[in-house]
Write a protein that holds these residues in place. Sequence first.
Motif, PDB file in Angstrom:
ATOM      1  N   UNK A  75       0.834  -1.205   0.000  1.00 34.25           N
ATOM      2  CA  UNK A  75       0.000   0.000   0.000  1.00 34.25           C
ATOM      3  C   UNK A  75       0.869   1.256   0.000  1.00 34.25           C
ATOM      4  N   UNK A  76       1.937   1.234   0.779  1.00 34.70           N
ATOM      5  CA  UNK A  76       2.844   2.390   0.830  1.00 34.70           C
ATOM      6  C   UNK A  76       3.493   2.627  -0.540  1.00 34.70           C
ATOM      7  N   UNK A  77       3.870   1.531  -1.196  1.00 34.58           N
ATOM      8  CA  UNK A  77       4.482   1.656  -2.516  1.00 34.58           C
ATOM      9  C   UNK A  77       3.481   2.234  -3.523  1.00 34.58           C
ATOM     10  N   UNK A  78       2.237   1.792  -3.459  1.00 28.62           N
ATOM     11  CA  UNK A  78       1.192   2.311  -4.338  1.00 28.62           C
ATOM     12  C   UNK A  78       0.987   3.808  -4.105  1.00 28.62           C
ATOM     13  N   UNK A  79       0.923   4.211  -2.837  1.00 26.03           N
ATOM     14  CA  UNK A  79       0.747   5.627  -2.495  1.00 26.03           C
ATOM     15  C   UNK A  79       1.934   6.445  -2.984  1.00 26.03           C
ATOM     16  N   UNK A  80       3.161   5.916  -2.814  1.00 24.79           N
ATOM     17  CA  UNK A  80       4.353   6.622  -3.281  1.00 24.79           C
ATOM     18  C   UNK A  80       4.332   6.804  -4.797  1.00 24.79           C
ATOM     19  N   UNK A  81       3.890   5.767  -5.525  1.00 27.55           N
ATOM     20  CA  UNK A  81       3.813   5.875  -6.983  1.00 27.55           C
ATOM     21  C   UNK A  81       2.805   6.931  -7.405  1.00 27.55           C
ATOM     22  N   UNK A  82       1.658   6.949  -6.740  1.00 30.86           N
ATOM     23  CA  UNK A  82       0.636   7.948  -7.068  1.00 30.86           C
ATOM     24  C   UNK A  82       1.164   9.343  -6.746  1.00 30.86           C
ATOM     25  N   UNK A  83       1.789   9.507  -5.577  1.00 32.89           N
ATOM     26  CA  UNK A  83       2.325  10.816  -5.179  1.00 32.89           C
ATOM     27  C   UNK A  83       3.409  11.279  -6.144  1.00 32.89           C
ATOM     28  N   UNK A  84       4.282  10.367  -6.552  1.00 32.45           N
ATOM     29  CA  UNK A  84       5.357  10.705  -7.479  1.00 32.45           C
ATOM     30  C   UNK A  84       4.784  11.128  -8.833  1.00 32.45           C
ATOM     31  N   UNK A  85       3.838  10.351  -9.310  1.00 31.43           N
ATOM     32  CA  UNK A  85       3.217  10.669 -10.605  1.00 31.43           C
ATOM     33  C   UNK A  85       2.443  11.982 -10.522  1.00 31.43           C
ATOM     34  N   UNK A  86       1.747  12.179  -9.402  1.00 34.58           N
ATOM     35  CA  UNK A  86       0.972  13.408  -9.186  1.00 34.58           C
ATOM     36  C   UNK A  86       1.911  14.609  -9.179  1.00 34.58           C
ATOM     37  N   UNK A  87       3.067  14.477  -8.519  1.00 38.30           N
ATOM     38  CA  UNK A  87       4.043  15.561  -8.457  1.00 38.30           C
ATOM     39  C   UNK A  87       4.611  15.843  -9.852  1.00 38.30           C
ATOM     40  N   UNK A  88       4.935  14.791 -10.593  1.00 39.79           N
ATOM     41  CA  UNK A  88       5.465  14.971 -11.943  1.00 39.79           C
ATOM     42  C   UNK A  88       4.444  15.692 -12.827  1.00 39.79           C
TER      43      UNK A  88
END
Length: 188
Positions: free
Chosen positions: A152-165
């Motif tokens: 779940x943490x990895x999924x959230x990090x991917x979404x946050x990273x993509x959202x930031x990009x």
Amino acid sequence: SDNYHILNRLGVKTAMPVVWGERKKLAFITGSFLLTRKLDGIPLAEFLQENRDFQTRKELIYNIASLKRKLHTAHFNYPDYKAKHIYIQENKEIALLDVDRLRKFPLFSKTKCIVKELTTLSKTLPSDLFSRTERLRFVKYLLEIDELTPLARKLIQKVASRDQDLALGKKWYVRLWRRSFGSKKKGS
């Protein structure tokens, strides 16, 4: 219009199509249109703005995550997962608009599709309407977990990273370059 019937069979509410058509040129579709029946309810962002009650919002988040989980269980990807396409009806039932791009998950890319969908939803819901806590609650409900797991943490990090990009306006090739070459340390 097949997507509307597929969703109907899954028990997902949508605006039912009335008329649709396509324009073709040399067997290629160059344009299309779709008219649907009016859908009762209000868009998600408007509902969240009007309803600040904790229990109401918690129940709503659960309902949206359950609907998303139902689509994922049936192996469907909904790339237009935007706040304006999620309608809240009476009794906090959820209905979806603009489902013409609904597709089966491509082979081996379910996680990638989920990250894209959650990023789209995150980008269309301002943080003042949908708090960080509510976003975490949504992911927990979506994954049916009580505590955040490493997955779940990895999924959230991917979404946050993509959202930031996306917020920074970075294109896919910039992300690829950064992933490929940006993480190398000097001297290696």
